[in-house]
Enzyme design. Structure first.
Site, PDB file in Angstrom:
ATOM      1  N   ASP A   1       0.862  -1.317   0.144  1.00 23.61           N
ATOM      2  CA  ASP A   1      -0.128   0.051  -0.110  1.00 23.61           C
ATOM      3  C   ASP A   1       1.063   1.156   0.067  1.00 23.61           C
ATOM      4  O   ASP A   1       0.741   2.201  -0.941  1.00 23.61           O
ATOM      5  CB  ASP A   1      -1.070   0.128   1.191  1.00 23.61           C
ATOM      6  CG  ASP A   1      -1.354  -1.424   1.474  1.00 23.61           C
ATOM      7  OD1 ASP A   1      -2.530  -1.628   0.516  1.00 23.61           O
ATOM      8  OD2 ASP A   1      -1.357  -2.210   2.354  1.00 23.61           O
TER       9      ASP A   1
ATOM     10  N   GLU B   1       2.216  -6.480  -5.443  1.00 22.45           N
ATOM     11  CA  GLU B   1       1.764  -5.466  -6.357  1.00 22.45           C
ATOM     12  C   GLU B   1       2.833  -4.752  -7.137  1.00 22.45           C
ATOM     13  O   GLU B   1       3.310  -4.918  -8.259  1.00 22.45           O
ATOM     14  CB  GLU B   1       0.569  -4.601  -6.053  1.00 22.45           C
ATOM     15  CG  GLU B   1       0.265  -3.672  -7.185  1.00 22.45           C
ATOM     16  CD  GLU B   1      -1.230  -3.045  -6.962  1.00 22.45           C
ATOM     17  OE1 GLU B   1      -2.144  -3.745  -6.472  1.00 22.45           O
ATOM     18  OE2 GLU B   1      -1.229  -2.070  -7.730  1.00 22.45           O
TER      19      GLU B   1
HETATM   20  O1  TRH Z   1       4.642  -5.963   0.567  1.00 24.16           O
HETATM   21  P1  TRH Z   1       3.818  -6.846  -0.423  1.00 24.16           P
HETATM   22  O2  TRH Z   1       3.512  -8.187  -0.311  1.00 24.16           O
HETATM   23  O3  TRH Z   1       2.579  -5.632  -0.453  1.00 24.16           O
HETATM   24  C1  TRH Z   1       1.302  -6.435  -0.567  1.00 24.16           C
HETATM   25  C2  TRH Z   1       0.613  -6.165  -1.791  1.00 24.16           C
HETATM   26  O4  TRH Z   1       0.589  -4.763  -2.546  1.00 24.16           O
HETATM   27  C3  TRH Z   1      -0.862  -6.645  -1.861  1.00 24.16           C
HETATM   28  O5  TRH Z   1      -1.513  -6.478  -3.290  1.00 24.16           O
HETATM   29  C4  TRH Z   1      -1.401  -5.861  -0.741  1.00 24.16           C
HETATM   30  O6  TRH Z   1      -2.933  -6.159  -0.692  1.00 24.16           O
HETATM   31  C5  TRH Z   1      -0.759  -6.096   0.439  1.00 24.16           C
HETATM   32  O7  TRH Z   1       0.550  -5.617   0.553  1.00 24.16           O
HETATM   33  C6  TRH Z   1      -1.527  -5.267   1.447  1.00 24.16           C
HETATM   34  O8  TRH Z   1       4.555  -6.452  -1.912  1.00 24.16           O
HETATM   35  P2  TRH Z   1       4.813  -5.459  -2.745  1.00 24.16           P
HETATM   36  O9  TRH Z   1       3.505  -4.839  -3.336  1.00 24.16           O
HETATM   37  O10 TRH Z   1       5.495  -5.965  -4.079  1.00 24.16           O
HETATM   38  O11 TRH Z   1       5.485  -4.071  -1.879  1.00 24.16           O
HETATM   39  C7  TRH Z   1       6.740  -4.232  -1.633  1.00 24.16           C
HETATM   40  C8  TRH Z   1       7.388  -3.078  -1.516  1.00 24.16           C
HETATM   41  O12 TRH Z   1       8.573  -3.098  -0.947  1.00 24.16           O
HETATM   42  C9  TRH Z   1       7.793  -2.521  -3.044  1.00 24.16           C
HETATM   43  O13 TRH Z   1       7.425  -1.050  -3.024  1.00 24.16           O
HETATM   44  C10 TRH Z   1       9.088  -2.698  -3.241  1.00 24.16           C
HETATM   45  C11 TRH Z   1       9.646  -2.297  -1.848  1.00 24.16           C
HETATM   46  N1  TRH Z   1      10.721  -3.256  -1.251  1.00 24.16           N
HETATM   47  C12 TRH Z   1      11.806  -2.296  -1.077  1.00 24.16           C
HETATM   48  O14 TRH Z   1      11.982  -0.938  -1.190  1.00 24.16           O
HETATM   49  N2  TRH Z   1      13.119  -2.595  -0.438  1.00 24.16           N
HETATM   50  C13 TRH Z   1      13.577  -4.334  -0.450  1.00 24.16           C
HETATM   51  O15 TRH Z   1      14.309  -4.660  -0.086  1.00 24.16           O
HETATM   52  C14 TRH Z   1      12.335  -5.008  -0.783  1.00 24.16           C
HETATM   53  C15 TRH Z   1      12.316  -6.370  -0.816  1.00 24.16           C
HETATM   54  C16 TRH Z   1      11.222  -4.285  -1.217  1.00 24.16           C
END
Ligand code: TRH
Length: 376
Positions: free
Chosen positions: A17, A272
């Site tokens: 989010d 996402e």
């Molecule tokens: O963290 P998530 O599992 O988020 C999820 C999904 O968005 C899902 O649809 C939603 O319903 C739920 O949250 C509440 O995965 P996502 O979307 O990939 O978000 C991870 C974020 O973290 C992304 O912006 C990339 C960031 N990230 C970093 O900045 N540094 C890192 O080292 C890593 C591994 C990720």
């Protein structure tokens, strides 16, 4: 005066989010010269993505965005455009202020990303509420008629320059403490808990090619420790099993996570935002979709796969489909991983093609700005 945008983010769990709304807020401010406020109800999820952020500050400026903690009492002026991310429910007091606004604000509910085919039909539709306010539904997506995907204007050029420059990649990895064997294939792993992990790691460790697996801190760690049979794997630590080297990484800032994806030959991503960023990295990937009630996520997973495999040979399409289905079911990955390896070159070329094809669409921030212009 700049057009003002308020983006509301409620952190349900994980980083998706805040990951999406922070990215959108930055791009609107940087590329469209807008006054953007990002309202976040839990800033603890923000700080890992943007380490300069103060998780306790009620207001702060980060990269041209005014980041605000949701206050107890709302006494703020309503913006020209109000984005309610993922149906997060606007505060009552803010809604009242919206009703009283002399010129109405454009209220947009930004939905979750889905490849389902009904999305284009619902994108941009209004919903009139009993209190007289109107809310528009904005759907990101992969096909014409949807709101597109978040993509900064210079993203592909930066990604391509990085991938064409082995020294830039090496310097970036070294700064992270990553020194892979020159012949090793690099894979990143960001996923939820997964019972299928052990079989994948076993297949990698028995493979004829050396693999260096990078694992940022996160929910997959317990399964990883279990397979390695170690108690802990602090960031930086390296473990070797057969032809597989496993290295834990810290959770890095959002910009550096992109560089990790660009540096790898294969990326396992989730949710996402990382899912979209892996597509812009243009490398073959494995998606762990966020599980929904009543297995609603399977429809979304299969809808994306149906689009994604277009242009692959039937055998390569089957291989990547089987891998994704096994991963998301937490099942044995041995056969599907071996099948994917057989089609490695084709899947790699396809990932680049898919990326360029998706980049033909207007990006989501651009589409939102256009939506507003057409509305006024
Ligand atoms: O963290 P998530 O599992 O988020 C999820 C999904 O968005 C899902 O649809 C939603 O319903 C739920 O949250 C509440 O995965 P996502 O979307 O990939 O978000 C991870 C974020 O973290 C992304 O912006 C990339 C960031 N990230 C970093 O900045 N540094 C890192 O080292 C890593 C591994 C990720």
């Amino acid at each position: 005066m700049k057009v003002s945008w308020d983006i509301f983010c409620s952190v349900v769990d994980n980083y998706g989010d805040i990951g999406v709304t922070w990215r959108l807020a930055r791009q609107l401010a940087a590329e469209h010269d807008l006054a953007v406020r990002l309202w976040v109800d839990d800033l603890r999820a923000f700080a890992p993505l943007c380490p300069e952020a103060d998780a306790t500050a009620s207001e702060q400026w980060q990269q041209g965005v005014e980041v605000r903690q949701w206050p107890q009492v709302w006494a703020v002026e309503v913006a020209d455009v109000v984005i309610e991310a993922f149906g997060c429910k606007l505060p009552e007091a803010y809604l009242r202020a919206m009703k009283e606004r002399v010129s109405p604000a454009l209220w947009i509910n930004l939905e979750y990303l889905s490849a389902e085919d009904w999305v284009a039909g619902c994108h941009g539709l209004p919903s009139l509420r009993p209190d007289g306010l109107k809310r528009m539904f904005f759907f990101p997506g992969f096909e014409a008629g949807t709101g597109g995907l978040l993509r900064e204007g210079d993203l592909l050029a930066r990604r391509q320059a990085f991938q064409r420059d082995p020294l830039a990649r090496q310097a970036f990895l070294q700064a992270l403490g990553v020194f892979p064997d020159p012949q090793a294939r690099l894979i990143s792993l960001f996923a939820y808990e997964n019972t299928g992990l052990a079989s994948w790691l076993s297949a990698l460790s028995a493979g004829h090619r050396a693999t260096h697996l990078l694992v940022p801190q996160g929910r997959i760690m317990a399964d990883l420790l279990h397979w390695l049979d170690v108690e802990a794997l602090p960031p930086g630590t390296v473990e070797r099993r057969g032809t597989l080297t496993v290295q834990a990484l810290p959770f890095v800032r959002q910009e550096d996570y992109d560089r990790i994806l660009w540096s790898c030959d294969f990326n396992a991503v989730r949710g996402e935002d990382s899912f979209v960023r892996a597509q812009w990295a243009a490398r073959p990937m494995l998606w762990h979709i966020y599980q929904q009630e009543e297995d609603a996520h399977w429809v979304k997973l299969k809808a994306f796969l149906a689009l994604y495999v277009n242009g692959l040979s039937p055998a390569a399409a089957q291989a990547i489909t089987d891998l994704w289905l096994a991963w998301n079911a937490g099942e044995d990955m041995t056969k599907s991983w071996n099948d994917v390896e057989e089609h490695w070159e084709q899947l790699s070329a396809h990932a680049e093609r898919w990326c360029l094809q998706q980049a033909n669409q207007a990006d989501l921030a651009q589409a939102l700005v256009l939506f507003y212009r057409n509305w006024i």
